[in-house]
Design a protein around this motif. Structure first.
Motif, PDB file in Angstrom:
ATOM      1  N   LEU A   1     -32.401   4.166 -13.425  1.00 60.21           N
ATOM      2  CA  LEU A   1     -32.543   5.545 -12.930  1.00 60.21           C
ATOM      3  C   LEU A   1     -31.743   6.492 -13.808  1.00 60.21           C
ATOM      4  CD1 LEU A   1     -33.663   7.454 -10.741  1.00 60.21           C
ATOM      5  CD2 LEU A   1     -31.596   6.977  -9.402  1.00 60.21           C
ATOM      6  N   GLY A   2     -32.419   7.541 -14.322  1.00 61.13           N
ATOM      7  CA  GLY A   2     -31.773   8.537 -15.158  1.00 61.13           C
ATOM      8  C   GLY A   2     -31.579   9.851 -14.438  1.00 61.13           C
TER       9      GLY A   2
ATOM     10  N   VAL B   1     -31.176  18.032  -8.052  1.00 63.58           N
ATOM     11  CA  VAL B   1     -30.566  17.000  -7.209  1.00 63.58           C
ATOM     12  C   VAL B   1     -29.066  17.264  -7.081  1.00 63.58           C
ATOM     13  CG1 VAL B   1     -30.039  14.528  -7.050  1.00 63.58           C
ATOM     14  CG2 VAL B   1     -32.297  15.280  -7.880  1.00 63.58           C
ATOM     15  N   ASP B   2     -28.609  17.567  -5.856  1.00 67.26           N
ATOM     16  CA  ASP B   2     -27.178  17.752  -5.646  1.00 67.26           C
ATOM     17  C   ASP B   2     -26.538  16.413  -5.313  1.00 67.26           C
ATOM     18  OD1 ASP B   2     -27.906  17.219  -3.003  1.00 67.26           O
ATOM     19  OD2 ASP B   2     -27.592  19.273  -2.304  1.00 67.26           O
ATOM     20  N   THR B   3     -25.247  16.429  -5.011  1.00 66.83           N
ATOM     21  CA  THR B   3     -24.541  15.169  -4.783  1.00 66.83           C
ATOM     22  C   THR B   3     -25.142  14.376  -3.624  1.00 66.83           C
ATOM     23  OG1 THR B   3     -22.471  16.063  -5.664  1.00 66.83           O
ATOM     24  CG2 THR B   3     -22.309  14.122  -4.257  1.00 66.83           C
ATOM     25  N   GLY B   4     -25.500  15.063  -2.536  1.00 67.32           N
ATOM     26  CA  GLY B   4     -26.077  14.369  -1.386  1.00 67.32           C
ATOM     27  C   GLY B   4     -27.373  13.681  -1.729  1.00 67.32           C
ATOM     28  N   ALA B   5     -28.241  14.381  -2.450  1.00 69.50           N
ATOM     29  CA  ALA B   5     -29.520  13.785  -2.847  1.00 69.50           C
ATOM     30  C   ALA B   5     -29.299  12.665  -3.853  1.00 69.50           C
ATOM     31  CB  ALA B   5     -30.428  14.854  -3.436  1.00 69.50           C
ATOM     32  N   ALA B   6     -28.315  12.827  -4.744  1.00 67.44           N
ATOM     33  CA  ALA B   6     -28.016  11.775  -5.725  1.00 67.44           C
ATOM     34  C   ALA B   6     -27.568  10.497  -5.022  1.00 67.44           C
ATOM     35  CB  ALA B   6     -26.947  12.249  -6.701  1.00 67.44           C
ATOM     36  N   VAL B   7     -26.752  10.643  -3.998  1.00 66.96           N
ATOM     37  CA  VAL B   7     -26.308   9.476  -3.225  1.00 66.96           C
ATOM     38  C   VAL B   7     -27.522   8.744  -2.652  1.00 66.96           C
ATOM     39  CG1 VAL B   7     -25.114   8.752  -1.121  1.00 66.96           C
ATOM     40  CG2 VAL B   7     -24.004  10.351  -2.699  1.00 66.96           C
ATOM     41  N   GLU B   8     -28.451   9.496  -2.070  1.00 67.34           N
ATOM     42  CA  GLU B   8     -29.627   8.876  -1.454  1.00 67.34           C
ATOM     43  C   GLU B   8     -30.512   8.189  -2.490  1.00 67.34           C
ATOM     44  OE1 GLU B   8     -31.691  11.777   0.850  1.00 67.34           O
ATOM     45  OE2 GLU B   8     -29.965  12.226   2.139  1.00 67.34           O
ATOM     46  N   LEU B   9     -30.764   8.856  -3.617  1.00 61.87           N
ATOM     47  CA  LEU B   9     -31.631   8.278  -4.645  1.00 61.87           C
ATOM     48  C   LEU B   9     -30.992   7.058  -5.301  1.00 61.87           C
ATOM     49  CD1 LEU B   9     -32.878  11.586  -6.298  1.00 61.87           C
ATOM     50  CD2 LEU B   9     -34.308   9.931  -5.072  1.00 61.87           C
ATOM     51  N   MET B  10     -29.702   7.161  -5.600  1.00 60.05           N
ATOM     52  CA  MET B  10     -29.022   6.025  -6.236  1.00 60.05           C
ATOM     53  C   MET B  10     -28.924   4.839  -5.283  1.00 60.05           C
ATOM     54  SD  MET B  10     -26.139   8.156  -8.407  1.00 60.05           S
ATOM     55  CE  MET B  10     -25.300   6.715  -9.073  1.00 60.05           C
ATOM     56  N   ALA B  11     -28.687   5.105  -4.007  1.00 59.43           N
ATOM     57  CA  ALA B  11     -28.641   4.024  -3.016  1.00 59.43           C
ATOM     58  C   ALA B  11     -30.012   3.363  -2.882  1.00 59.43           C
ATOM     59  CB  ALA B  11     -28.181   4.575  -1.669  1.00 59.43           C
TER      60      ALA B  11
ATOM     61  N   VAL C   1     -31.863  -2.008  -8.800  1.00 68.04           N
ATOM     62  CA  VAL C   1     -31.480  -1.266 -10.009  1.00 68.04           C
ATOM     63  C   VAL C   1     -29.970  -1.351 -10.196  1.00 68.04           C
ATOM     64  CG1 VAL C   1     -31.298   1.059 -10.997  1.00 68.04           C
ATOM     65  CG2 VAL C   1     -33.445   0.301  -9.944  1.00 68.04           C
ATOM     66  N   ASN C   2     -29.548  -1.656 -11.432  1.00 67.45           N
ATOM     67  CA  ASN C   2     -28.106  -1.715 -11.689  1.00 67.45           C
ATOM     68  C   ASN C   2     -27.658  -0.801 -12.824  1.00 67.45           C
ATOM     69  OD1 ASN C   2     -28.906  -3.072 -14.024  1.00 67.45           O
ATOM     70  ND2 ASN C   2     -27.631  -4.880 -13.662  1.00 67.45           N
ATOM     71  N   PHE C   3     -28.583  -0.021 -13.411  1.00 66.90           N
ATOM     72  CA  PHE C   3     -28.240   0.848 -14.546  1.00 66.90           C
ATOM     73  C   PHE C   3     -28.604   2.289 -14.233  1.00 66.90           C
ATOM     74  CE2 PHE C   3     -29.836   2.292 -18.961  1.00 66.90           C
ATOM     75  CZ  PHE C   3     -28.648   2.939 -19.236  1.00 66.90           C
ATOM     76  N   PHE C   4     -27.613   3.184 -14.423  1.00 64.64           N
ATOM     77  CA  PHE C   4     -27.782   4.605 -14.143  1.00 64.64           C
ATOM     78  C   PHE C   4     -27.406   5.385 -15.401  1.00 64.64           C
ATOM     79  CE2 PHE C   4     -27.045   2.306 -10.268  1.00 64.64           C
ATOM     80  CZ  PHE C   4     -28.029   2.790  -9.427  1.00 64.64           C
ATOM     81  N   ASP C   5     -28.397   6.114 -15.942  1.00 60.85           N
ATOM     82  CA  ASP C   5     -28.256   6.753 -17.246  1.00 60.85           C
ATOM     83  C   ASP C   5     -27.880   8.229 -17.123  1.00 60.85           C
ATOM     84  OD1 ASP C   5     -28.840   6.663 -20.268  1.00 60.85           O
ATOM     85  OD2 ASP C   5     -30.129   8.301 -19.605  1.00 60.85           O
ATOM     86  N   ASN C   6     -27.011   8.671 -18.044  1.00 61.09           N
ATOM     87  CA  ASN C   6     -26.568  10.061 -18.036  1.00 61.09           C
ATOM     88  C   ASN C   6     -26.274  10.491 -19.472  1.00 61.09           C
ATOM     89  OD1 ASN C   6     -25.589  12.590 -16.949  1.00 61.09           O
ATOM     90  ND2 ASN C   6     -24.942  11.476 -15.119  1.00 61.09           N
TER      91      ASN C   6
ATOM     92  N   GLU D   1     -19.442  11.984  -8.467  1.00 61.98           N
ATOM     93  CA  GLU D   1     -19.195  12.184  -7.039  1.00 61.98           C
ATOM     94  C   GLU D   1     -20.028  11.208  -6.201  1.00 61.98           C
ATOM     95  OE1 GLU D   1     -17.108  13.988  -5.338  1.00 61.98           O
ATOM     96  OE2 GLU D   1     -16.159  14.942  -7.071  1.00 61.98           O
ATOM     97  N   ALA D   2     -21.275  10.988  -6.635  1.00 60.64           N
ATOM     98  CA  ALA D   2     -22.134  10.050  -5.906  1.00 60.64           C
ATOM     99  C   ALA D   2     -21.573   8.634  -5.969  1.00 60.64           C
ATOM    100  CB  ALA D   2     -23.548  10.092  -6.475  1.00 60.64           C
ATOM    101  N   LEU D   3     -21.132   8.215  -7.148  1.00 57.85           N
ATOM    102  CA  LEU D   3     -20.559   6.870  -7.290  1.00 57.85           C
ATOM    103  C   LEU D   3     -19.315   6.704  -6.431  1.00 57.85           C
ATOM    104  CD1 LEU D   3     -21.003   6.385 -11.141  1.00 57.85           C
ATOM    105  CD2 LEU D   3     -22.140   5.052  -9.353  1.00 57.85           C
ATOM    106  N   LYS D   4     -18.529   7.750  -6.348  1.00 61.38           N
ATOM    107  CA  LYS D   4     -17.323   7.694  -5.517  1.00 61.38           C
ATOM    108  C   LYS D   4     -17.685   7.502  -4.048  1.00 61.38           C
ATOM    109  CE  LYS D   4     -13.107  10.358  -4.582  1.00 61.38           C
ATOM    110  NZ  LYS D   4     -12.375  11.633  -4.892  1.00 61.38           N
TER     111      LYS D   4
END
Length: 324
Positions: free
Chosen positions: A18-19, A28-38, A45-50, A65-68
């Motif tokens: 997921l990129g 995508v704000d922090t709340g949405a990022a948390v939901e999508l990454m989860a 999925v184990n790789f998150f690109d930035n 912030e999402a990872l935290k």
């Protein structure tokens, strides 16, 4: 989920990742990022690109912030960032924009670590080649960042084959950490660099690929056959519009739709599944701003094993005439 070795390393990356380009902070704000990454993580999925440049550093901040908040074990996920363009574009910023010089790279990674609230970043990339900095300087800097424990592996993005080989040979000569992976654009209509230019590098230096733009910015979903939908990427990114509404490319997409239907999937799933059939691709980076988009894209793996040699040949016959 399938997992592949990243190049010749022992690191295993999920076949789909997921990129955050264009989406994080902008859509995508922090709340949405948390939901999508989860959602992605739960699917394997184990790789998150930035990248440093995405949303001028804010994409890294959102992901950090999402990872935290998600608080996953650090061994369970892989994070990347990429460096070249820099964040400061004013007149005094000559050593921190459009460059891969040592001073910039050392400070840029420190900035990414701070924004992402991490002790190290797993994969770091030279986001574009720098014709004004000796490759030796860049190779030594990337090696030193790994030696300092701030990164684990390094690679390139959109470098020419001879530039990658030159970097590899310098690292080999001086016993430095070698470039492990390349992040090129790769999809049904953009193929020559991955399939032809890099062909010798896979076996000769063990190059791995983490590819981006599997859906050609949405073209391969079929959504642009009748124009530009309101709120779509083409609507928000004017520079993409001409290629997204191109009649010839959309005619190709229309010919692919019956194949997707035969397989019981969507056009997007077919496009992503096709990339996963290439054994040189370690992971396909997905982009999504909605859970429904991500769910559809993650479903591509269900089509992978249905893509027989005969179907792959049909797809090639349709796409090759327009492939770049």
């Amino acid at each position: 989920m399938h997992y592949n070795r990243l190049g010749r390393s022992g690191l295993q990356v999920s076949a789909l990742s997921l990129g955050s380009w264009i989406t994080y902070h902008n859509q995508v704000d922090t709340g949405a990022a948390v939901e999508l990454m989860a959602q992605a993580y739960d699917a394997g999925v184990n790789f998150f690109d930035n990248a440093e440049v995405y949303a001028k550093g804010e994409s890294e901040r959102v992901m950090g912030e999402a990872l935290k908040k998600l608080n996953w074990p650090r061994l369970n996920y892989i994070v990347s960032s990429k460096f070249f363009w820099g964040l400061d574009r004013d007149g005094n910023a000559v050593n921190r924009k459009d460059t891969l010089n040592r001073k910039y790279l050392m400070q840029a990674l420190d900035g990414s670590l701070q924004r992402m609230q991490l002790d190290f970043i797993d994969l770091i990339y030279c986001h574009r080649p720098d014709p004004h900095t000796p490759i030796e300087e860049t190779v030594w800097a990337m090696h030193d960042l790994i030696q300092q424990g701030k990164a684990l592996y390094w690679g390139t993005s959109e470098w020419a084959a001879d530039e990658i080989r030159a970097a590899y040979e310098i690292a080999e000569r001086h016993h430095l950490h070698k470039p492990l992976m390349e992040q090129p654009q790769y999809h049904l209509l953009h193929r020559k660099r991955v399939e032809q230019e890099y062909a010798r590098l896979y076996d000769e230096i063990g190059l791995g690929l983490t590819t981006w733009s599997p859906l050609a910015s949405g073209l391969l979903t079929g959504k642009y056959r009748q124009g530009v939908p309101a709120g779509s990427r083409g609507d928000n990114q004017e520079w993409l519009r001409a290629q997204l509404v191109d009649p010839a490319r959309n005619a190709v997409v229309a010919q692919l739709e019956p194949i997707a239907q035969e397989l019981g999937g969507t056009l997007a799933q077919l496009a992503v599944a096709w990339i996963t059939k290439n054994p040189r691709v370690s992971t396909v980076i997905l982009g999504a701003s909605k859970a429904s988009q991500l769910s559809d894209n993650l479903g591509a793996l269900a089509l992978r094993d249905k893509l027989t040699p005969e179907l792959m040949a049909r797809i090639d016959a349709i796409c090759q005439p327009l492939a770049q």
